[in-house]
Design an enzyme around this catalytic site. Structure first.
Site, PDB file in Angstrom:
ATOM      1  N   ASP A 102      39.304  18.487  30.770  1.00  0.00           N
ATOM      2  CA  ASP A 102      39.258  19.673  29.909  1.00  0.00           C
ATOM      3  C   ASP A 102      40.274  20.731  30.335  1.00  0.00           C
ATOM      4  O   ASP A 102      40.756  20.737  31.469  1.00  0.00           O
ATOM      5  CB  ASP A 102      37.842  20.258  29.860  1.00  0.00           C
ATOM      6  CG  ASP A 102      37.291  20.632  31.229  1.00  0.00           C
ATOM      7  OD1 ASP A 102      37.604  19.925  32.218  1.00  0.00           O
ATOM      8  OD2 ASP A 102      36.552  21.628  31.336  1.00  0.00           O
TER       9      ASP A 102
ATOM     10  N   GLU B 294      34.928  20.613  33.535  1.00  0.00           N
ATOM     11  CA  GLU B 294      35.135  21.311  34.808  1.00  0.00           C
ATOM     12  C   GLU B 294      35.261  22.814  34.596  1.00  0.00           C
ATOM     13  O   GLU B 294      34.820  23.594  35.437  1.00  0.00           O
ATOM     14  CB  GLU B 294      36.386  20.773  35.506  1.00  0.00           C
ATOM     15  CG  GLU B 294      36.527  21.239  36.960  1.00  0.00           C
ATOM     16  CD  GLU B 294      37.184  22.606  37.095  1.00  0.00           C
ATOM     17  OE1 GLU B 294      37.012  23.233  38.139  1.00  0.00           O
ATOM     18  OE2 GLU B 294      37.870  23.064  36.147  1.00  0.00           O
TER      19      GLU B 294
HETATM   20 ZN    ZN Z   1      41.316  22.995  37.021  1.00  0.00          ZN
END
Ligand code: ZN
Length: 412
Positions: free
Chosen positions: A100, A165
């Site tokens: 992401d 994340e």
């Molecule tokens: Zn990162």
């Protein structure tokens, strides 16, 4: 490992610069934003990189472990676990990167389309090229070189590409750690998601993060007759300065960290009265505290309460504290852990510098591994452009970091 093997691998990697930019271009064109950033998740990007990995490297296995998330159209957040077999399976060398990205932010601050990679002066620009595609591309090209040369790593190498994340990791690494028994205590785990421009920082530890919202209540009145009220703002100002005592109470130093001390800083201040001629009856400010591991946050909390009690008595106010974030630091990866030593040796070989284990003030995903008892480090050689407009990474550093990983894979 023979130095001849290394030389051949390094030469191969040097020839991959164009392919690295090409892969970066493909990845950047698929914005993988989580639902809290109004995106549809990482599904398309995961499918793209999985297909690339199968075609260009051909791992021994690539598994996909989806986490259910009904906020995205596909209902799934993908996590890929790819294994490349080595000479021995006694332990594994893991590289974890995240799929992401964060949104580009204000578009007028970008010189080019954030989702179309532009190459200029040895740099490539685009959202995600550094955070975290740099860390995705580098281990993959190390393995591609080894595959093409028929050179095996010392141990099995695992490449883990996770979702989520940037927005909490619940559907990413946390999901994997809960559902899969992948990571052993002897394994080497590297998260190439932060680093220094000279490549010298191996992050091994982090501080606890403790935020407090502190509300002081007095009594509002006209500013010309302050004796009829209780000035909450004055009391809070005294409280802020008295809280400096925390630096004396918790004066322990740990030179792994920069700065090597716990920090206790007043930060945000909420508005109180809109006009000058009113004594404020309410005051709200915030503390951001970064506390060295081993110091109890409950203990810090109790000290603050004691100081606040004193201010209550002195000024006739009430002080209430609530915590928007209270995250105790994970146990540090020891500075002499095998992963630190092997990585430092690889960095020395490729970049000719002495990297050193360091602690940082903010949280990283490595903490999830450390809490699970595994020794993880965060490392890469990057310019620190994450989340900024005109995010870029250096092509030279992509090639260099791929060599560092190749060295690590060969030596174990
Ligand atoms: Zn990162």
């Amino acid at each position: 490992m023979t130095s001849n093997d290394l030389t051949k691998i390094y030469e191969k990697i040097d020839g991959y610069r164009g392919s690295m930019v090409e892969l970066q271009t493909g990845l950047t064109a698929i914005p993988a934003l989580g639902p809290t950033n109004e995106g549809e998740g990482e599904g398309k990007k995961a499918a793209y990189i999985k297909e690339w990995m199968e075609r260009e490297i051909g791992f021994d296995s690539i598994e996909q472990h989806d986490a259910d998330d009904d906020r995205v159209p596909s209902g799934k957040r993908p996590n890929l676990v790819a294994i490349f077999k080595g000479e021995s399976s006694d332990r594994r060398i893991w590289i974890m990167a995240h799929l992401d990205i964060v949104p580009p932010g204000e578009l007028s601050l970008w010189d080019s389309d954030p989702y179309a990679v532009v190459e200029k002066d040895g740099k490539i620009f685009g959202r995600g090229v550094e955070d975290n595609q740099h860390g995705m591309v580098t281990p993959l090209f190390a393995l591609k070189a080894m595959k093409e040369l028929g050179i095996k790593p010392a141990y099995d190498v695992g490449v883990v590409l996770v979702a989520d994340e940037e927005t909490g990791s619940e559907y990413g690494i946390q999901h994997l750690l809960e559902k899969q028994d992948l990571f052993g205590k002897e394994d080497l785990i590297i998260v190439p998601d932060a680093g220094a421009p000279d490549g010298s920082m191996i992050e091994v530890a982090e501080k606890s993060i403790f935020w407090l919202k502190i509300e002081t209540k007095g009594k509002q009145c006209h500013a010309s007759t302050p004796e009829q009220g209780v000035n909450a703002h004055r009391a809070a100002a005294h409280l802020i300065t008295k809280l400096d005592k925390l630096y004396e109470i918790y004066d322990r130093r740990d030179e792994v960290f920069d700065p090597p001390i716990s920090t206790f800083e007043p930060t945000k201040k909420e508005n109180n009265v809109p006009n000058i001629n009113t004594i404020p009856g309410d005051d709200v400010f915030y503390l951001d505290m970064r506390v060295l591991p081993g110091i109890s946050l409950d203990d810090v909390d109790a000290q603050i309460r004691k100081i606040a009690d004193g201010v209550e008595r002195e000024f006739g106010v009430t002080v209430a504290a609530t915590s928007p974030q209270k995250e105790t630091a994970a146990p540090a990866t020891p500075s002499d852990a095998p992963v630190v030593k092997s990585l430092a040796a690889a960095i020395k070989s490729v970049y000719g510098i002495e990297a050193r284990p360091m602690g940082i003030g903010g949280g990283t995903v490595a903490a999830f591994f450390r809490r699970a008892g595994a020794h993880a480090v965060v490392w890469s050689k990057i310019e620190d452009m994450a989340h900024q407009p005109n995010e870029y990474t250096l092509i030279e550093n992509m090639a260099g970091d791929a060599k560092v990983f190749a060295h690590l894979f060969l030596s174990g």
